[in-house]
Write a protein that holds these residues in place. Structure first.
Motif, mmCIF file in Angstrom:
data_model
loop_
_atom_site.group_PDB
_atom_site.id
_atom_site.type_symbol
_atom_site.label_atom_id
_atom_site.label_comp_id
_atom_site.label_asym_id
_atom_site.label_seq_id
_atom_site.Cartn_x
_atom_site.Cartn_y
_atom_site.Cartn_z
ATOM 1 N N ALA A 55 -27.090 23.927 15.769
ATOM 2 C CA ALA A 55 -28.411 23.349 15.823
ATOM 3 C C ALA A 55 -28.782 23.484 17.135
ATOM 4 N N VAL A 56 -30.181 23.937 17.670
ATOM 5 C CA VAL A 56 -30.959 23.918 18.971
ATOM 6 C C VAL A 56 -31.879 22.850 18.900
ATOM 7 N N LEU A 57 -31.643 21.962 19.752
ATOM 8 C CA LEU A 57 -32.648 20.765 19.881
ATOM 9 C C LEU A 57 -33.724 21.091 21.327
ATOM 10 N N VAL A 79 -24.593 21.150 18.784
ATOM 11 C CA VAL A 79 -25.958 20.987 19.234
ATOM 12 C C VAL A 79 -26.090 21.615 20.744
ATOM 13 N N LEU A 80 -27.005 22.414 20.798
ATOM 14 C CA LEU A 80 -27.533 23.171 21.976
ATOM 15 C C LEU A 80 -28.794 22.487 22.650
ATOM 16 N N LEU A 81 -28.638 21.692 23.720
ATOM 17 C CA LEU A 81 -29.815 21.037 24.062
ATOM 18 C C LEU A 81 -30.741 21.846 25.134
ATOM 19 N N ASP A 100 -28.542 27.972 13.496
ATOM 20 C CA ASP A 100 -28.926 27.660 11.815
ATOM 21 C C ASP A 100 -30.027 26.835 11.761
ATOM 22 N N VAL A 101 -30.262 25.952 12.542
ATOM 23 C CA VAL A 101 -31.196 24.822 12.488
ATOM 24 C C VAL A 101 -32.013 24.662 13.783
ATOM 25 N N ASP A 114 -36.517 22.512 11.274
ATOM 26 C CA ASP A 114 -36.486 23.799 11.061
ATOM 27 C C ASP A 114 -35.391 24.474 10.467
ATOM 28 N N GLU A 115 -35.278 24.519 9.074
ATOM 29 C CA GLU A 115 -33.899 25.186 8.562
ATOM 30 C C GLU A 115 -34.113 26.898 8.437
#
Length: 848
Positions: A55-57, A79-81, A100-101, A114-115
């Protein structure tokens, strides 16, 4: 890999509900309990699913981003911040890592998911929890891989050495996408503490309203934050719940560490100076607050659970600092395939050269690689050169913890290139300095001479100085900006509203009078716009200039005092300066709220006591004329009754006693209210008290005001007199009380004349050629008074004139030395500051 991660180790995310109804998140609109936060996190975690995905946030300092971050951790999704306010960085990292997200704030309390695909295309190591750009260098494809253990251990260590408890509340002054800002969240959530969640800047008054409303106990700062804090007057704010301030993100100069440590001690909070890196999940060392003042140049000791060693470096006297501990990263990632890797790094080689002192504290003394850290961001100097090379520009970059200096060959648009570089690496534009050169400076080997590149920045202020010109009305704002170090001043500001005080008053008045041709009464309370409008025309060539009466009196008095002691001629002016001291106290020390002005009064008192005690101590060691009582400024209390050399410094002692008394009085709330309600009558009431000692009316057996106190408050009353009637009444009081005080009619007439000049004549004429001399003598008069006792005696037999000149010169020299030793005075360049409230400390020995 499909092996599930051990999520129990990230208790700050996975076990939120155990803190129940305690406040977890406090914003300007709501308060969210830990139970409510846990429910929101659980909902988003369920939406993310159980299959681990990347996931990228795009994170902001808001509830949605915090919930999304915690949900990704608890559900086991790496998670990638990335900062939400840098869309180019988000786009770059999405393109490089194909997540992926995508997660972002919805603005309505619900994170947006956002999938991009139903499952994952990545192989993700079970230990991988978080991906961050190195030291905040956003947009770089090189990421730091952090594990669940890294996050948990670092949060525990930070919470331990800061002593974080459930009642603490931290304000979010740094973005959560930055490892330092994120560590604040993790460590406080671990202990069930509150987060005052905001993206407001410390220069925004609303930030401080939020701090007070939610009773924040701490906030985090990078070096640049302290410049902003000084600008907004943080030192004078009343924040009774503030417990500590942390600092990391780059080296804070030792003098600033000492200064802000002192500020914290006076205000009741601690300063924690820290050292860290993203590769160590934020923190590696901290400097215990109780050792900060004495060891301000060090980084302190390793955090709990961590350790340092120093490995030798060939050809260098100091070795490289190497850190080990459970918070050391798994390793770097430079492309998606690296996300499957486990631990590839055991110890962290910091690239910093360091030494360990006998007391166990570590000190960083340099860097072995071409990286600098500016405003908390680690900048790869080689990357800067590569960015410019892609544009066809040959460049060399150097820098420090304050700025990036770049030399570019040929005729280039340096402004455009500097802006491009700043945007590319995420630096503020003012932190990038670009210089066009014919050819890059090189060593004899042909290699780039990087010290010479760095020197371009240091040499810039001295290069091609503009032709000197006479300052005019159009320069008023610039003059105040330079003297007060307040470039933010506007046309509606005044000298006082820009926090000018008697320390900078002389310098400002001298330059403004030259620029405007004439300064109106109370110019320090007059808006800039009105000062400029009141100037009929620019300065004219003239033989006579006008200076403030108080400045002229101080300059004349110190010359008279020295010449009297040398016996070149006798004209005793000492007691006039007590009136000048009271006059300045009322003008500069009685503005603003009670507590801030109390701090100013104490600082001013310190600037009298410190140089006086220092010099008298030296005189005590060099001669037999003085005692320890002189050094401690206690001779007036315990000294001999008859006049000896021990009474040389009686004026300093008496003035210190008076200032201590009035400062203590004005610290009392009822006295503060009374003075504000009746600013002219208040000093007259004090005069009545002072006249008890003047006339020795009663002797209750208690300590009486110093026998010069009544003169001090006459000056105070003169400053507060606004109408002709008020001035006339004070004049009558002067004419009634001064006669009979001395055995000399001339001395009494001198004192009367001095006070009446302060009362009725705002400025006095001075030959143009002497205006700067007069200003310097007024500013250095304390130092002249102190030093002349040792300077003139051996020179009198040679030449009395030489003795006077040497005494004045020695005092000015001590003034310059003291200014450098004491350091930069607040909001005034040291070379222009004339400490006006110190100048009255000049006197001849005489009857008390």
């Amino acid at each position: 890999m499909t092996t599930p991660p051990d999520l129990a180790r990230v208790a700050f995310a996975a076990d939120l509900a155990r803190h129940g109804e305690r406040p977890a998140v406090l914003t300007g609109e709501r308060v969210l309990s830990y139970r409510e936060l846990a429910e929101r996190v659980g909902d988003v975690a369920a939406r993310l699913g159980t299959e681990r995905r990347l996931a990228v946030l795009a994170a902001s300092n808001d509830v949605d981003s915090l919930v999304a971050y915690l949900a990704a951790l608890t559900a086991g999704h790496p998670v990638l911040l990335v900062p939400a306010d840098k869309p180019a960085a988000v786009e770059s990292l999405v393109a490089a890592y194909d997540p992926d997200v995508l997660l972002r704030s919805g603005g309505d309390g619900t994170p947006v998911l956002d999938e991009r695909r139903p499952g994952t295309r990545h192989e993700l190591h079970p230990d991988l929890a978080l991906l961050l750009s190195t030291s905040g260098s956003t947009g770089s494809p090189k990421l730091v891989r952090l594990s669940h253990e890294n996050l948990a251990s670092n949060a525990e260590a930070i919470a331990e050495y800061l002593g974080i408890g459930p009642d603490d509340r931290a304000a979010t002054t740094l973005p959560m996408s930055y490892c330092y800002g994120l560590s604040v969240l993790n460590s406080h959530l671990l202990r069930g503490a509150g987060l005052v969640l905001t993206d407001l800047s410390v220069v925004d008054p609303c930030f401080w309203d939020l701090i007070r409303a939610h009773r924040a106990t701490s906030f985090a700062a990078v070096p640049y934050t302290f410049d902003l804090l000084e600008r907004v007057g943080f030192e004078e704010m009343e924040l009774p719940h503030l417990r500590y301030v942390t600092q990391a993100g780059g080296r804070l100069a030792p003098e600033k560490v000492r200064r802000w440590t002192g500020v914290g001690q006076r205000a009741g909070w601690d300063l924690f100076v820290m050292y860290g890196a993203t590769e160590a999940t934020s923190r590696m060392a901290y400097l215990p607050p109780e050792r900060a003042a004495g060891r301000a140049g060090t980084i302190g000791v390793p955090i709990p659970g961590g350790a340092f060693r120093i490995d030798p470096v060939d050809g260098l006297p100091d070795g490289e600092l190497v850190y080990s501990g459970p918070n050391v990263m798994l390793g770097y990632a430079e492309h998606p395939g690296d996300l499957a890797l486990g631990r590839t790094v055991e110890d962290l080689r910091t690239g910093d050269l360091a030494r360990r002192h006998a007391d166990g504290l570590y000190e960083v003394v340099g860097r072995r690689s071409r990286f600098v850290k500016i405003v908390g961001l680690r900048v790869d100097l080689g990357q800067v050169e590569r960015i410019l090379a892609e544009l066809g520009v040959t460049a060399a970059s150097a820098g420090s913890d304050e700025r990036l200096v770049v030399a570019v060959e040929g005729e280039q648009d340096t402004s455009l290139l500097a802006k491009l570089v700043a945007e590319s690496i995420g630096l503020p534009r003012p932190a990038v300095e670009m210089h066009a050169v014919g050819q890059l400076p090189r060593l004899g080997t042909g290699k780039v001479d990087y010290p010479a590149v760095a020197a371009l920045g240091a040499a810039r202020p001295a290069a091609a100085p503009p032709e000197p010109r006479a300052e005019g009305p159009e320069d008023v704002r610039r003059i105040l900006a330079e003297v007060l170090d307040r470039p933010d001043g506007g046309d509606d500001d005044t000298f006082v509203s820009l926090e000018g005080d008697s320390l900078s008053y002389v310098a400002a008045s001298v330059r403004l009078e030259q620029a405007l041709g004439h300064l109106p009464p109370d110019w320090h309370l007059t808006p800039v716009r009105d000062l400029v409008a009141g100037a009929a025309r620019g300065p004219r060539r003239r033989l006579v200039s006008f200076l403030e009466t108080g400045i002229v009196l101080r300059a004349v008095a110190i010359v008279c005092i020295v010449t009297t002691h040398v016996e070149l001629f006798t004209f005793q002016t000492a007691h006039v300066l007590f009136a000048v001291a009271g006059y300045n106290f009322a003008r500069f020390q009685l503005h603003g709220e009670r507590r801030p002005r109390l701090r100013r009064q104490l600082r001013s008192l310190g600037r009298i006591v410190v140089p006086s005690v220092a010099f008298i101590a030296v005189a005590h060691l060099l001669t037999d004329d003085y005692t320890v009582a002189n050094v401690l400024l206690l001779n007036g209390i315990v000294g001999p009754q008859h006049l000896t050399s021990q009474w040389h410094f009686w004026f300093v002692e008496m003035l210190v006693y008076v200032l201590v008394a009035v400062t203590a009085l004005m610290a009392l709330p009822w006295a503060d209210r009374a003075e504000r309600a009746a600013p002219w009558l208040f000093p007259l009431a004090l005069l009545a008290v002072g006249l008890v000692s003047r006339y020795d009316i009663v002797d209750p057996g208690l300590p009486k005001p110093a026998p010069v106190f009544w003169i001090f408050v006459l000056g105070w009353a003169a400053a507060r007199s606004r109408t002709v009637l008020q001035r006339s009444l004070v004049t009558v009081l002067v004419l009634l009380t001064v006669p009979g005080y001395f055995d000399s009619t001339l001395r009494e007439a001198t004192l009367v004349a001095g006070i009446l000049l302060l009362l009725w004549v705002p400025t006095l004429p001075v030959p143009v050629g002497l205006r700067r001399v007069a200003a310097r003598l007024a500013g250095a008069s304390l130092y002249v008074y102190l030093t002349h006792w040792l300077v003139y005696p051996p020179l009198v037999p040679v030449s009395p004139v030489l003795a006077v000149v040497a005494s004045l010169a020695a005092g000015v020299a001590y003034w310059v030395l003291a200014e450098r030793v004491l350091g930069g005075l607040r909001r005034a360049p040291a070379r222009t500051v004339v400490p006006a409230e110190e100048a009255p400390l000049t006197a001849a020995p005489g009857p008390r």
